[in-house]
Design a protein around this motif. Structure first.
Motif: not given
Length: 218
Positions: A30, A34, A96
């Motif tokens: 993640s 991101i 994130a």
């Protein structure tokens, strides 16, 4: 990531390994995805824009978290200079990871609820073991989310602190990163070998765990 020391049996180890693999992978991937979305291709150039656990797992860190109570995954490298708004985007990348673990915990809370509604999920002992595994998945991901929000380097929460410190205090920021990481390691070691929990992470995770299960009527 850190957890209380446990006298693990084979069943717990079998449950913990895939939970930790999934939690670390979702967390680090993640960060990478991101960062890419916000304009930094550094993680992808380093092979981190993937859901393959092998790209994110540090074997020593993985073994230590199972048997010694603390461990780590491979951190995702980023270059804030590639972001349009470095401070804002760096915070988004940092958050994130914990956000993805919280989302994964929520998914498995609902899966646990589904198991409870259907009773035995297939022949026993599949149902009870599957239900227990979902509980481990919720716990591990809550641990990753909450622990990484601590405002101490190199954890994700420290990004918020660093962003709040004006750039003119660059030396102080560097000292915070350097000595904060050493302080965190010392706290983890003290907690692991003396059972003195300076950060009440276990109690907080337990409270959030119970809250999530109550919210779905369990």
């Amino acid at each position: 990531m850190s957890r209380p020391m446990l006298n693990l049996d084979l069943r717990e180890i079998i449950f913990l390994i895939p939970c930790i693999l999934a939690g670390f992978t979702v967390h680090e991937a993640s960060h990478a995805f991101i960062a890419l979305k916000l304009g930094d291709s550094t993680p992808c150039e380093q092979g981190r824009c993937t859901w393959n656990p092998l790209a994110h797992i540090d074997l020593i860190g993985m073994a230590l978290i199972i048997f010694a109570g603390f461990g780590w995954a491979r951190p995702v490298p980023i270059n804030p200079n590639n972001f349009k708004n470095p401070k804002r985007d760096e915070i988004a990348v940092a958050m994130a990871g914990p956000a993805s673990n919280l989302l994964l915990a929520l998914v498995f809370v609902f899966l646990a609820k589904a198991i409870s509604l259907t009773g035995a999920f297939g022949a026993a002992p599949v149902g009870p073991n599957l239900y227990a595994f979902f509980g481990y998945m919720v716990w591990v991901n809550l641990l990753l989310a909450i622990f990484n929000l601590l405002p101490v380097p190199p954890l994700d929460g420290s990004t918020l602190v660093l962003a709040a410190i004006p750039d003119r205090y660059a030396a102080q920021k560097a000292a915070f990163v350097r000595y904060g990481a050493l302080a965190l390691l010392a706290v983890i070691l003290i907690g692991s070998f003396t059972q003195i929990n300076i950060f009440p992470i276990g109690r907080l995770i337990h409270a959030v765990f119970n809250l999530l299960y109550r919210l779905v009527g369990m």
